[in-house]
Write an enzyme that holds these catalytic residues in place. Structure first.
Site, PDB file in Angstrom:
ATOM      1  N   TYR A  87     -10.001  24.874 -73.007  1.00 33.43           N
ATOM      2  CA  TYR A  87      -9.025  25.372 -73.975  1.00 33.43           C
ATOM      3  C   TYR A  87      -8.550  26.782 -73.629  1.00 33.43           C
ATOM      4  O   TYR A  87      -7.459  27.197 -74.023  1.00 33.43           O
ATOM      5  CB  TYR A  87      -9.608  25.381 -75.392  1.00 33.43           C
ATOM      6  CG  TYR A  87      -9.830  24.020 -75.996  1.00 33.43           C
ATOM      7  CD1 TYR A  87      -9.391  22.860 -75.362  1.00 33.43           C
ATOM      8  CD2 TYR A  87     -10.488  23.879 -77.204  1.00 33.43           C
ATOM      9  CE1 TYR A  87      -9.599  21.621 -75.907  1.00 33.43           C
ATOM     10  CE2 TYR A  87     -10.706  22.630 -77.770  1.00 33.43           C
ATOM     11  CZ  TYR A  87     -10.252  21.502 -77.110  1.00 33.43           C
ATOM     12  OH  TYR A  87     -10.463  20.260 -77.672  1.00 33.43           O
ATOM     13  N   LYS A 117     -21.701  16.764 -69.152  1.00 36.15           N
ATOM     14  CA  LYS A 117     -21.264  15.662 -68.293  1.00 36.15           C
ATOM     15  C   LYS A 117     -21.663  16.005 -66.861  1.00 36.15           C
ATOM     16  O   LYS A 117     -20.854  16.058 -65.932  1.00 36.15           O
ATOM     17  CB  LYS A 117     -19.749  15.445 -68.426  1.00 36.15           C
ATOM     18  CG  LYS A 117     -19.238  14.146 -67.797  1.00 36.15           C
ATOM     19  CD  LYS A 117     -19.793  12.901 -68.455  1.00 36.15           C
ATOM     20  CE  LYS A 117     -19.139  11.657 -67.823  1.00 36.15           C
ATOM     21  NZ  LYS A 117     -19.795  10.407 -68.282  1.00 36.15           N
ATOM     22  N   ASP A 128     -20.809  11.074 -73.276  1.00 37.90           N
ATOM     23  CA  ASP A 128     -20.411   9.739 -73.704  1.00 37.90           C
ATOM     24  C   ASP A 128     -21.549   9.046 -74.441  1.00 37.90           C
ATOM     25  O   ASP A 128     -21.339   8.357 -75.450  1.00 37.90           O
ATOM     26  CB  ASP A 128     -19.916   8.897 -72.528  1.00 37.90           C
ATOM     27  CG  ASP A 128     -20.723   9.083 -71.260  1.00 37.90           C
ATOM     28  OD1 ASP A 128     -21.679   9.870 -71.256  1.00 37.90           O
ATOM     29  OD2 ASP A 128     -20.382   8.435 -70.240  1.00 37.90           O
ATOM     30  N   ASP A 138     -15.642  20.073 -79.883  1.00 40.04           N
ATOM     31  CA  ASP A 138     -14.500  19.801 -80.752  1.00 40.04           C
ATOM     32  C   ASP A 138     -14.520  18.337 -81.186  1.00 40.04           C
ATOM     33  O   ASP A 138     -14.391  18.000 -82.365  1.00 40.04           O
ATOM     34  CB  ASP A 138     -13.214  20.137 -80.002  1.00 40.04           C
ATOM     35  CG  ASP A 138     -11.979  20.076 -80.886  1.00 40.04           C
ATOM     36  OD1 ASP A 138     -12.120  19.872 -82.105  1.00 40.04           O
ATOM     37  OD2 ASP A 138     -10.864  20.220 -80.353  1.00 40.04           O
ATOM     38  N   ASP A 151     -16.134  16.647 -84.999  1.00 40.87           N
ATOM     39  CA  ASP A 151     -15.267  15.856 -85.873  1.00 40.87           C
ATOM     40  C   ASP A 151     -15.870  14.485 -86.139  1.00 40.87           C
ATOM     41  O   ASP A 151     -15.816  13.968 -87.263  1.00 40.87           O
ATOM     42  CB  ASP A 151     -13.874  15.707 -85.251  1.00 40.87           C
ATOM     43  CG  ASP A 151     -13.009  16.935 -85.451  1.00 40.87           C
ATOM     44  OD1 ASP A 151     -13.458  17.880 -86.122  1.00 40.87           O
ATOM     45  OD2 ASP A 151     -11.882  16.966 -84.918  1.00 40.87           O
TER      46      ASP A 151
END
Length: 356
Positions: free
Chosen positions: A142, A191, A223, A247, A251
């Site tokens: 980001y 990851k 994942d 992020d 959520d």
């Protein structure tokens, strides 16, 4: 203790939910012998109306001079047509940057009284949901370089994900210290089978884990973490991860609890000063109607007591009061269910104050 709290009432339902939260903090101060001094700060749409900008420098300074910051909510359709630099959300971004807040901490807790509202199967929910996602807030993709250019007859877009050791270490420490104040279990999500940033992330986290032998540490690929959050959320205590993964996962975590109005959050940086706010928006459609759910903000104040002021008993008292009010069948409109009694924002505040 004497603590100064910068209070950003904000827009929409912000003043209502913050008002009830200050009543709760006043009761905590009375019961435990503290003094909380409140400093009002304009930020967001109300600051645009009053000062012509979403976060005047003088208001940021008030926050920097405080022991912590309590925020209701900002924004609303009234300011949708403002230029980008004058949008209410710019004030929030400026506040995070100005306070050096690099860690966003969002609990996912399913209150047993609201179990039926979770989208998960009862067989999963009955094991309990009570964990927190510690998300790195000001690094990663980001905040990397972004570019779009013509390349061999077509557009090519590139977004750079970058992390330095010190960025990983500081968010890692937040994760470990948070785990020490909970059930002493930390899951680092990355990851590392694909990304160099994740391999560095994992190496730094392993090094930090040696400093926290009292915390049970494990690695998990992102994942798999996304699957495990809906398959068996009870296995988690603290999840620490980088910006993009955090992020998405935070959520997902908020969704499985069934009510966005119940979820608090904190943003932390160096030192104990933090920014505490509910995760929901300003809900302008019910603003001023005494219908808003104040619990997310009240629980944010409990987080403030626990993580910025080191007041664990005070935080426990607030959370117990919320639990008791829900046990009595009180519900605001966003979480109303059969057999419960509809409560206004003020009535919910009354009940929680009474039970502290």
């Amino acid at each position: 203790m004497n603590k100064t709290i910068a209070v950003i009432r904000g827009d929409g339902i912000g003043p209502e939910i913050v008002g009830q939260t200050l009543r709760v903090l006043d009761r905590v101060a009375e019961k435990f012998g503290h003094t909380f001094i409140y400093t009002d700060v304009d930020m967001g749409g109300n600051a645009i109306d009053k000062w012509g900008e979403p976060l005047p420098a003088a208001m940021l300074q008030k926050c920097l001079d405080s022991d912590s910051v309590l925020l209701g909510a900002v924004g609303g359709p009234k300011w949708d047509n403002e230029p980008a630099h004058r949008r209410p959300e710019k004030g929030l971004l400026g506040l995070r940057a100005g306070m050096g807040l690099y860690s966003n901490n969002r609990p996912a807790k399913l209150w047993p009284q609201l179990a039926a509202a979770s989208p998960l199967k009862p067989s999963i929910v009955e094991n309990g949901i009570d964990f927190i996602v510690v998300r790195e807030l000001i690094g990663g993709v980001y905040f990397g370089n972004h570019s779009t250019e013509e390349c061999e007859g077509e557009k090519k877009a590139v977004d750079i994900m970058a992390y330095s050791e010190h960025e990983i270490e500081r968010i890692g420490r937040i994760g470990f210290e948070t785990a020490r104040k909970r059930r002493r279990k930390l899951t680092s999500v990355d990851k590392a089978n694909v990304l160099d940033t994740s391999r560095l992330w994992r190496a730094v986290m392993h090094r930090l884990a040696e400093e926290y032998p009292d915390v049970k540490y494990s690695d998990m690929l992102v994942d798999n973490a996304a699957m495990q959050i809906v398959k068996d959320p009870s296995q988690f205590d603290v999840i620490v991860t980088e910006n993009l993964f955090g992020d998405i996962l935070s959520d997902e975590a908020s969704m499985i609890t069934g009510s966005i109005g119940m979820i608090p959050s904190s943003s932390l940086g160096e030192g104990s000063r933090g920014l505490y706010e509910p995760i929901h928006g300003s809900a302008p459609d019910i603003a001023g109607q005494n219908k808003a759910n104040p619990i997310g903000t009240i629980l944010s104040a409990a987080m403030m007591c626990r993580y910025s002021f080191d007041m664990a008993s005070e935080a426990d008292a607030i959370e117990h009061a919320v639990h008791t009010a829900l046990n009595e069948g009180l519900r605001t409109g966003d979480m109303m269910a059969d057999g419960c009694r509809l409560a206004s924002c003020t009535e919910m505040g009354d009940a929680i104050v009474t039970h502290i």
